[in-house]
Design an enzyme around this catalytic site. Sequence first.
Site, short mmCIF file in Angstrom:
data_model
loop_
_atom_site.label_atom_id
_atom_site.label_comp_id
_atom_site.label_asym_id
_atom_site.label_seq_id
_atom_site.Cartn_x
_atom_site.Cartn_y
_atom_site.Cartn_z
N ARG A 169 0.81 -1.19 -0.05
CA ARG A 169 0.00 0.10 -0.13
C ARG A 169 0.85 1.21 0.04
O ARG A 169 1.53 1.39 0.85
CB ARG A 169 -0.88 -0.07 1.20
N HIS B 5 -3.22 10.86 0.71
CA HIS B 5 -2.65 10.77 2.03
C HIS B 5 -2.08 11.87 2.64
O HIS B 5 -0.86 12.19 2.95
CB HIS B 5 -1.63 9.55 2.23
N GLU C 240 -7.97 8.30 6.00
CA GLU C 240 -8.39 9.01 7.45
C GLU C 240 -8.95 10.32 7.25
O GLU C 240 -8.30 11.39 7.88
CB GLU C 240 -7.09 8.96 8.46
N ASN D 231 -7.96 1.64 9.52
CA ASN D 231 -6.82 1.95 10.22
C ASN D 231 -7.03 1.91 11.44
O ASN D 231 -7.93 2.60 12.25
CB ASN D 231 -6.32 3.29 9.82
N TYR E 117 -5.17 1.23 15.70
CA TYR E 117 -3.95 1.37 16.73
C TYR E 117 -3.96 0.85 17.76
O TYR E 117 -3.28 0.10 18.48
CB TYR E 117 -3.09 2.55 16.26
N GLU F 33 -4.25 -0.40 7.74
CA GLU F 33 -3.07 0.15 8.82
C GLU F 33 -3.44 -0.47 10.11
O GLU F 33 -4.38 -0.61 10.64
CB GLU F 33 -2.79 1.58 9.02
C1 GBH Z 1 -1.92 6.85 10.64
O1 GBH Z 1 -2.53 7.92 11.60
C2 GBH Z 1 -1.43 7.66 9.39
O2 GBH Z 1 -2.29 7.07 8.23
C3 GBH Z 1 -0.08 7.21 9.10
O3 GBH Z 1 0.42 8.22 8.08
C4 GBH Z 1 0.72 7.46 10.45
O4 GBH Z 1 2.04 7.40 10.31
C5 GBH Z 1 0.35 6.23 11.35
O5 GBH Z 1 -1.10 6.31 11.56
C6 GBH Z 1 0.99 6.44 12.75
O6 GBH Z 1 0.57 7.49 13.38
O7 GBH Z 1 1.09 13.56 18.31
O8 GBH Z 1 -0.66 13.12 20.02
O9 GBH Z 1 -0.96 14.71 18.42
C7 GBH Z 1 -3.06 7.38 12.71
C8 GBH Z 1 -3.45 8.59 13.39
C9 GBH Z 1 -2.35 10.74 13.57
C10 GBH Z 1 -2.67 9.10 15.53
C11 GBH Z 1 -1.22 11.56 14.25
C12 GBH Z 1 -1.67 10.09 16.35
C13 GBH Z 1 -0.53 12.22 16.45
C14 GBH Z 1 -1.20 12.56 17.79
N1 GBH Z 1 -2.12 9.34 14.08
N2 GBH Z 1 -1.65 11.49 15.66
S1 GBH Z 1 -0.42 13.54 18.63
#
Ligand code: GBH
Length: 588
Positions: free
Chosen positions: A130, A175, A220, A362, A364, A429
Amino acid sequence: MDSFQFVFGYLFGFGLHHVDFNNPNRPRTPKFSAHFYYNVMRDNGFPLPEDEKMIYGEFKKDFIWSSATASYQIEGAWREDGKGLSIWDKFTHTPGKISEHDTGDVACNSYNKMEDDIAALKKVKVSHYRFSISWPRVLPDGTTKYVNQAGLNYYQKLLDSLIAANIQPQVTLYHWDLPQALQDVGGWENETIIERFKEYADFLFQNLGPKVKLWITFNEPFIITVLGHVQGAHAPGLNDRPDTLPYIVGHNIIRSHAEAWHVYNDKYRASQGGLVSITVNSDWAEPRNPYKQEDYEAARNVVEFYLGWWVHPIFNGDYSPLVKKSVLKQSLAGGLTKSRLPEFTPEEIKRINGTYDYFGLNHYCSVLAFPVDYGSFQHFEADRGVVVISDRTWLETGSVWLRMTPFGLRRLLKFIKEEYRNPPIIITENGVSENGPVDLNDVHRKYYYEQYINQVLKAYLLDDVNIIGYTAWSLLDNLEWGVGYTERFGLFYVNRTDPDLPRTPKASVSYYSSIISCNGFPDPASGPHELTKEAIPGINNVNFLGMSLSSEDAATGLNTTFALLIVALAGTICVAVGLFPVENCRVN
Ligand code: GBH
């Protein structure tokens, strides 16, 4: 129970039970801790909960096994060969926006290191890759008036190389690196963007479509909207209208997505036969206090704003009733006469409904939620009306927002199945980070993938979720947006002190690759297989603090040690995993 504390009198309550000292009857009420302690006694300790036990089994045939990247995070070459500027070029070059003044100017230099990336993918043995297209690399000012042929050639060549390596592409149109020229006329706020996005999508389907079977329109929308247009932590860095801007931007994103899907459906589907959908991100949320109905509602609202906001119009038609209700309620609380959430016309509702070919997710981590009343405050956060925290027993990672919570993925998948009529789901993701000193033995990542993928397997085998693919974020350590290169999500380490930016596999590469070869976690009783060579703390016996334990006991020890550790110190996951050396073990 709460009682007299000598010099402190009745100031502090040490009790498992609250005692009302104003009431002459001194009634006792059990606190949450009383229930908790009761469970500890009943269970005689901390046995691994049923839903954290691992299972054996395999995924469906032709399961999509993938790894992901995004253009701005890896390509570099920010001004090479006629590329236009994106909002992320501008944002990272604005002082104070990114940790350590990092930029994507060079990133992993994937624009010039395609062979290395392909070699990395081959090593992982993924069936799919991807990646995303940089819009200003192919259309420098965002419009089809001028095409940057060199940029288009790069993606043509990438597709050819992937197909030659027998790796199928999954291509994301957007993206986050919007052409700056389009931001200059209002970006996602200006509804002319819908037509621009449609032309861009049409252009890509026409030129790259013959080689692509899987498309993702947006990555996202929640992050684009909330981090980019409410918090201002992401490009374009807007935070001056947190009450209205997210809804305007969101409205245009949904309509842009639908137009792109229709272009494909009308002009390309018959000849190209691919799938087009959107990828949304969502945490799973549990109530902070499982004894409070309000906390269940708050948890539901968290998921509803992450997912429902986008997916309800696309899968079920129109905005989600819960999102509508939340924004209306808060708008009225602020004295407005109508909701700040725009309305779709009946024609739009029809046109948007059904513009999906699968569900892109996605995911986490999970959070704990509880409600907060913001009074008349006019702000996106007030509309959502919740605060989220994490449980301090959840394992920490290299990112503060990300705690290891494998159980949540299965629950989220089941929720999606039930809420959106059992769509085919591709996890586009899922992954974990580290920060600080480099250690290529990334035990925490192996553990994360093992536990999360096993929960996906449970969703498939036990809950009958129609899961058709899984994507590990990320192939490479890369520019982690606002935190620059400090948080590393890669299966491959990229040494940034070497100008050549070599990619070195971390230990998780061979682990993930074994899961792929086995198409899951086959039962070792049916004969030895590739995974049995690997350290699998959850299934095989492991060496825990020098003792040989069954996997369940070890995991219990792990959880307990962690619970204690975390209270004592806010140690990093690296410190913690150092305590339990996981050794390779063989079955038979
Ligand atoms: C995804 O975002 C993205 O699609 C990808 O590009 C990214 O690298 C990956 O996940 C890992 O983050 O620093 O506390 O302000 C997931 C959503 C966006 C969650 C950025 C964390 C920062 C929070 N993420 N966010 S903070």
